[in-house]
Design a protein around this motif. Structure first.
Motif, PDB file in Angstrom:
ATOM      1  N   LEU A 290       0.832  -1.212   0.000  1.00 49.59           N
ATOM      2  CA  LEU A 290       0.000   0.000   0.000  1.00 49.59           C
ATOM      3  C   LEU A 290       0.862   1.255   0.000  1.00 49.59           C
ATOM      4  O   LEU A 290       0.541   2.249  -0.657  1.00 49.59           O
ATOM      5  CB  LEU A 290      -0.937  -0.010   1.213  1.00 49.59           C
ATOM      6  CG  LEU A 290      -2.040  -1.075   1.180  1.00 49.59           C
ATOM      7  CD1 LEU A 290      -2.718  -1.194   2.541  1.00 49.59           C
ATOM      8  CD2 LEU A 290      -3.071  -0.731   0.103  1.00 49.59           C
ATOM      9  N   VAL A 291       1.973   1.211   0.765  1.00 56.90           N
ATOM     10  CA  VAL A 291       2.873   2.365   0.828  1.00 56.90           C
ATOM     11  C   VAL A 291       3.441   2.683  -0.553  1.00 56.90           C
ATOM     12  O   VAL A 291       3.704   3.850  -0.884  1.00 56.90           O
ATOM     13  CB  VAL A 291       4.016   2.092   1.836  1.00 56.90           C
ATOM     14  CG1 VAL A 291       5.146   3.102   1.677  1.00 56.90           C
ATOM     15  CG2 VAL A 291       3.479   2.147   3.268  1.00 56.90           C
ATOM     16  N   GLY A 292       3.611   1.657  -1.386  1.00 55.01           N
ATOM     17  CA  GLY A 292       4.182   1.853  -2.713  1.00 55.01           C
ATOM     18  C   GLY A 292       3.250   2.505  -3.718  1.00 55.01           C
ATOM     19  O   GLY A 292       3.682   2.875  -4.817  1.00 55.01           O
TER      20      GLY A 292
ATOM     21  N   PRO B 205      -2.047   9.364   0.095  1.00 51.63           N
ATOM     22  CA  PRO B 205      -1.715  10.601   0.824  1.00 51.63           C
ATOM     23  C   PRO B 205      -0.614  10.344   1.856  1.00 51.63           C
ATOM     24  O   PRO B 205      -0.511   9.235   2.394  1.00 51.63           O
ATOM     25  CB  PRO B 205      -3.030  10.974   1.514  1.00 51.63           C
ATOM     26  CG  PRO B 205      -4.090  10.261   0.749  1.00 51.63           C
ATOM     27  CD  PRO B 205      -3.465   9.000   0.254  1.00 51.63           C
ATOM     28  N   PRO B 206       0.208  11.355   2.153  1.00 57.89           N
ATOM     29  CA  PRO B 206       1.312  11.184   3.108  1.00 57.89           C
ATOM     30  C   PRO B 206       0.865  10.669   4.475  1.00 57.89           C
ATOM     31  O   PRO B 206       1.558   9.853   5.090  1.00 57.89           O
ATOM     32  CB  PRO B 206       1.906  12.601   3.215  1.00 57.89           C
ATOM     33  CG  PRO B 206       1.542  13.252   1.913  1.00 57.89           C
ATOM     34  CD  PRO B 206       0.210  12.683   1.527  1.00 57.89           C
ATOM     35  N   ALA B 207      -0.289  11.137   4.967  1.00 60.65           N
ATOM     36  CA  ALA B 207      -0.770  10.710   6.288  1.00 60.65           C
ATOM     37  C   ALA B 207      -1.055   9.211   6.292  1.00 60.65           C
ATOM     38  O   ALA B 207      -0.717   8.494   7.252  1.00 60.65           O
ATOM     39  CB  ALA B 207      -2.021  11.494   6.681  1.00 60.65           C
TER      40      ALA B 207
ATOM     41  N   HIS C  62       0.781   6.106   8.260  1.00 65.18           N
ATOM     42  CA  HIS C  62      -0.007   5.169   9.054  1.00 65.18           C
ATOM     43  C   HIS C  62       0.365   3.719   8.733  1.00 65.18           C
ATOM     44  O   HIS C  62       0.578   2.904   9.636  1.00 65.18           O
ATOM     45  CB  HIS C  62      -1.501   5.397   8.786  1.00 65.18           C
ATOM     46  CG  HIS C  62      -2.395   4.372   9.419  1.00 65.18           C
ATOM     47  ND1 HIS C  62      -2.542   4.246  10.779  1.00 65.18           N
ATOM     48  CD2 HIS C  62      -3.184   3.409   8.837  1.00 65.18           C
ATOM     49  CE1 HIS C  62      -3.380   3.250  11.028  1.00 65.18           C
ATOM     50  NE2 HIS C  62      -3.782   2.739   9.885  1.00 65.18           N
ATOM     51  N   TYR C  63       0.486   3.399   7.439  1.00 65.98           N
ATOM     52  CA  TYR C  63       0.822   2.034   7.044  1.00 65.98           C
ATOM     53  C   TYR C  63       2.258   1.675   7.429  1.00 65.98           C
ATOM     54  O   TYR C  63       2.555   0.527   7.781  1.00 65.98           O
ATOM     55  CB  TYR C  63       0.600   1.841   5.545  1.00 65.98           C
ATOM     56  CG  TYR C  63      -0.855   1.756   5.170  1.00 65.98           C
ATOM     57  CD1 TYR C  63      -1.684   0.797   5.756  1.00 65.98           C
ATOM     58  CD2 TYR C  63      -1.420   2.635   4.232  1.00 65.98           C
ATOM     59  CE1 TYR C  63      -3.033   0.716   5.421  1.00 65.98           C
ATOM     60  CE2 TYR C  63      -2.764   2.563   3.900  1.00 65.98           C
ATOM     61  CZ  TYR C  63      -3.565   1.606   4.489  1.00 65.98           C
ATOM     62  OH  TYR C  63      -4.893   1.521   4.170  1.00 65.98           O
TER      63      TYR C  63
ATOM     64  N   ALA D  73       3.361  -1.409   9.821  1.00 64.18           N
ATOM     65  CA  ALA D  73       4.408  -2.362   9.437  1.00 64.18           C
ATOM     66  C   ALA D  73       5.472  -2.462  10.531  1.00 64.18           C
ATOM     67  O   ALA D  73       5.948  -3.553  10.858  1.00 64.18           O
ATOM     68  CB  ALA D  73       5.040  -1.936   8.116  1.00 64.18           C
ATOM     69  N   GLN D  74       5.843  -1.316  11.121  1.00 64.54           N
ATOM     70  CA  GLN D  74       6.833  -1.311  12.196  1.00 64.54           C
ATOM     71  C   GLN D  74       6.325  -2.090  13.409  1.00 64.54           C
ATOM     72  O   GLN D  74       7.066  -2.850  14.028  1.00 64.54           O
ATOM     73  CB  GLN D  74       7.175   0.122  12.595  1.00 64.54           C
ATOM     74  CG  GLN D  74       8.249   0.229  13.681  1.00 64.54           C
ATOM     75  CD  GLN D  74       9.581  -0.324  13.223  1.00 64.54           C
ATOM     76  OE1 GLN D  74      10.123   0.103  12.214  1.00 64.54           O
ATOM     77  NE2 GLN D  74      10.123  -1.294  13.962  1.00 64.54           N
TER      78      GLN D  74
END
Length: 245
Positions: A46-48, A53-55, A59-60, A64-65
């Motif tokens: 999803l991050v890719g 949006p940056p927010a 969040h994703y 993941a962390q």
């Protein structure tokens, strides 16, 4: 002879049980590792996405962390099962050790409305232990009791002198007023990754068992179903594994 045949049969049954237990553990480890890995994979996918949006991207990444942290905890606890973990022992007063643990846990116990009763024997032998590790065993047992008594209850901690085979030793009994362990689960409670809790890792009792065993002692469940859980820890005065240090 019939005796040797019986012994061979028992050995075969034991091997089958060990293989079955190893199989269950392998599946459990794979399951425990696969869930956070899938979550991490989904989050990174999803991050890719360019339009995210940056927010939401932040969040994703945070999710993941969190999953990565959970994965690392699981791996570390799994390794703890097999590491030589009882080195650098010092002579310890069991009553003082229990008192220290219960002092640390007093706020949590009070918040859960759990009363603690102590039955300490005096003049106990001092035992060669790694204090931090044995504290972790006691904390694991107390946390299990707390989880078993969400509406409050009582925990009784008893110490005393005993025999460990032919060696004098010291025992610690941790008993609660919860529902106890069901008969179906009694044979599996010390298996890695076996848990009756919805979000439990199933590693607390396994690691505790390994810690006590590495000290040359034993950890057993001695409670009766429906009468609350009761665990018994026994440490010999002269450690059976001292030669490993």
């Amino acid at each position: 002879s019939s005796i040797s045949e019986l012994e061979d049969s028992r050995a075969a049954v034991n091997r089958a049980e060990q293989i079955a237990a190893a199989g269950r553990m392998t599946v459990s480890i794979a399951h425990e590792l696969n869930n956070p890995l899938q979550s991490i994979g989904n989050c990174l996918h999803l991050v890719g996405r360019q339009e995210l949006p940056p927010a939401e991207r932040a969040h994703y990444l945070e999710l993941a962390q969190n999953e990565l942290d959970r994965l690392m905890v699981t791996v570390r606890r799994t390794l703890d099962l097999y590491r030589p973990i009882a080195r650098d022992r010092r002579l310890v007063n069991i009553n003082e050790l229990v008192t220290k643990v219960m002092y640390l846990m007093e706020p949590q116990l009070n918040a859960r409305m759990i009363k603690v009763n102590y039955r300490f024997s005096t003049n106990l032998a001092w035992i060669p232990l790694v204090s931090d590790q044995v504290q972790q065993v006691l904390i694991n047992l107390i946390l299990n009791s707390m989880d078993a008594m969400p509406a409050g209850g009582e925990i009784c901690i008893q110490t005393g002198s005993t025999m460990y085979g032919q060696i004098p030793g010291v025992e610690i009994l941790v008993k609660d007023t919860g529902p106890g362990v069901s008969e179906n689960d009694m044979d599996r409670i010390f298996e890695p990754f076996f848990s009756t809790k919805e979000h439990g890792t199933g590693l607390g009792l396994s690691v505790s068992y390994s810690i006590v065993a590495a000290h040359g002692g034993s950890l057993n469940y001695v409670g009766e179903q429906g009468e609350g859980a009761c665990f018994r820890i026994v440490f010999p005065e002269k450690n059976a594994n001292e030669g490993e240090n």
